[in-house]
Every structure is written in structure tokens, then in C-alpha cells.
Design an enzyme around this catalytic site. Sequence first.
Site, mmCIF file in Angstrom:
data_model
loop_
_atom_site.group_PDB
_atom_site.id
_atom_site.type_symbol
_atom_site.label_atom_id
_atom_site.label_comp_id
_atom_site.label_asym_id
_atom_site.label_seq_id
_atom_site.Cartn_x
_atom_site.Cartn_y
_atom_site.Cartn_z
ATOM 1 N N TYR A 115 -2.370 -26.287 4.222
ATOM 2 C CA TYR A 115 -2.064 -24.855 4.289
ATOM 3 C C TYR A 115 -1.940 -24.350 5.717
ATOM 4 O O TYR A 115 -1.325 -23.316 5.960
ATOM 5 C CB TYR A 115 -3.025 -24.000 3.465
ATOM 6 C CG TYR A 115 -4.484 -24.110 3.770
ATOM 7 C CD1 TYR A 115 -5.048 -23.463 4.845
ATOM 8 C CD2 TYR A 115 -5.318 -24.853 2.939
ATOM 9 C CE1 TYR A 115 -6.398 -23.550 5.117
ATOM 10 C CE2 TYR A 115 -6.675 -24.941 3.195
ATOM 11 C CZ TYR A 115 -7.212 -24.293 4.282
ATOM 12 O OH TYR A 115 -8.544 -24.376 4.543
ATOM 13 N N GLU A 151 15.427 -0.400 11.723
ATOM 14 C CA GLU A 151 14.351 -1.280 11.248
ATOM 15 C C GLU A 151 14.219 -2.502 12.139
ATOM 16 O O GLU A 151 13.109 -2.988 12.394
ATOM 17 C CB GLU A 151 14.632 -1.746 9.815
ATOM 18 C CG GLU A 151 14.587 -0.654 8.778
ATOM 19 C CD GLU A 151 14.947 -1.196 7.412
ATOM 20 O OE1 GLU A 151 14.006 -1.397 6.617
ATOM 21 O OE2 GLU A 151 16.147 -1.432 7.154
ATOM 22 N N LYS A 172 7.130 -5.525 2.098
ATOM 23 C CA LYS A 172 7.442 -4.728 3.282
ATOM 24 C C LYS A 172 6.665 -3.430 3.141
ATOM 25 O O LYS A 172 6.923 -2.636 2.233
ATOM 26 C CB LYS A 172 8.940 -4.457 3.367
ATOM 27 C CG LYS A 172 9.338 -3.688 4.602
ATOM 28 C CD LYS A 172 10.845 -3.600 4.692
ATOM 29 C CE LYS A 172 11.246 -3.107 6.056
ATOM 30 N NZ LYS A 172 12.678 -3.270 6.269
ATOM 31 N N ILE A 187 14.778 -9.447 3.357
ATOM 32 C CA ILE A 187 13.558 -10.260 3.259
ATOM 33 C C ILE A 187 13.742 -11.386 2.242
ATOM 34 O O ILE A 187 13.027 -12.380 2.291
ATOM 35 C CB ILE A 187 12.288 -9.417 2.989
ATOM 36 C CG1 ILE A 187 12.429 -8.540 1.753
ATOM 37 C CG2 ILE A 187 11.934 -8.608 4.216
ATOM 38 C CD1 ILE A 187 11.177 -7.731 1.427
ATOM 39 N N GLU A 188 14.741 -11.255 1.372
ATOM 40 C CA GLU A 188 15.076 -12.355 0.473
ATOM 41 C C GLU A 188 15.502 -13.585 1.270
ATOM 42 O O GLU A 188 15.153 -14.721 0.936
ATOM 43 C CB GLU A 188 16.208 -11.955 -0.484
ATOM 44 C CG GLU A 188 15.825 -10.914 -1.500
ATOM 45 C CD GLU A 188 16.036 -9.475 -1.027
ATOM 46 O OE1 GLU A 188 15.982 -9.207 0.196
ATOM 47 O OE2 GLU A 188 16.243 -8.614 -1.901
#
Length: 117
Positions: free
Chosen positions: A53, A21, A98, A71-72
Site C-alpha cells: 500500500y 480551477e 472533489k 477527475i475521471e
Amino acid sequence: MITIALHGAEFFAFHGFYPEEQKLGSKFIVDVDVNFTPLKDLKEDKIGNTVDYEKVYAIVEEQMRKTAKLIETVAQSIVDEIKVQFSFADSIRVSIKKMNPPLKGKVEYSNIVISEP
């Protein structure tokens, strides 16, 4: 209270637990919501009185470039940096999807959400 939001920000990044990955990469979709009480009267029409933003996007972009196994970890880094740059934020919510995670069957996306007051 006011909310600024970025939804559907797309990135190609190399996050993943497995070495494959981290080599091949994947598409990710990031959503960010920041709730805040303005520092000053919004009628002053100054960007410094709100959550910019464009800066939030830059934070997300920077953190998505840093490869992580989870991804946390990436989402928490986004939350932490938003807190640094916008200390007046009341709460922050970050969602990272993802796309096409490497599972045995077809899965559109996996998703994690971190919400912090």
C-alpha cells in the site's frame, strides 16, 4: 482473496474543467481498494507477496500531481498504473472526491468511482 485499501488520502491538486480551477486548485479525497489473490504463501511474510500500500499511495500521489480537466481521467490513470505494478490484482476500485466543487449552491463534494476487474 485479499483486499488492501487506502481511504481518505488527502491531496491539494489542480484538476478541473475550468481554467480557474486549474489555477486555484482544490482539496481532493482519494479512496483505493485493490482485491487480489496472493502470489505466494503470506506466511512467508514478504512484501513482494502482497500489494504494497505504500507503492499504491505513491501511484496515487504521482497521478494527483498531473493536472487534468476531469477527475475521471485521474482515476483511470491510477487504476492503469496499479494494474502495471500489480498485475496479479483481481479488481481495483478508485474513488475521488472533489471537495467544495464550484457550483451555484453549497455542495460538500462531487465524487467519481471507477471499478475495474
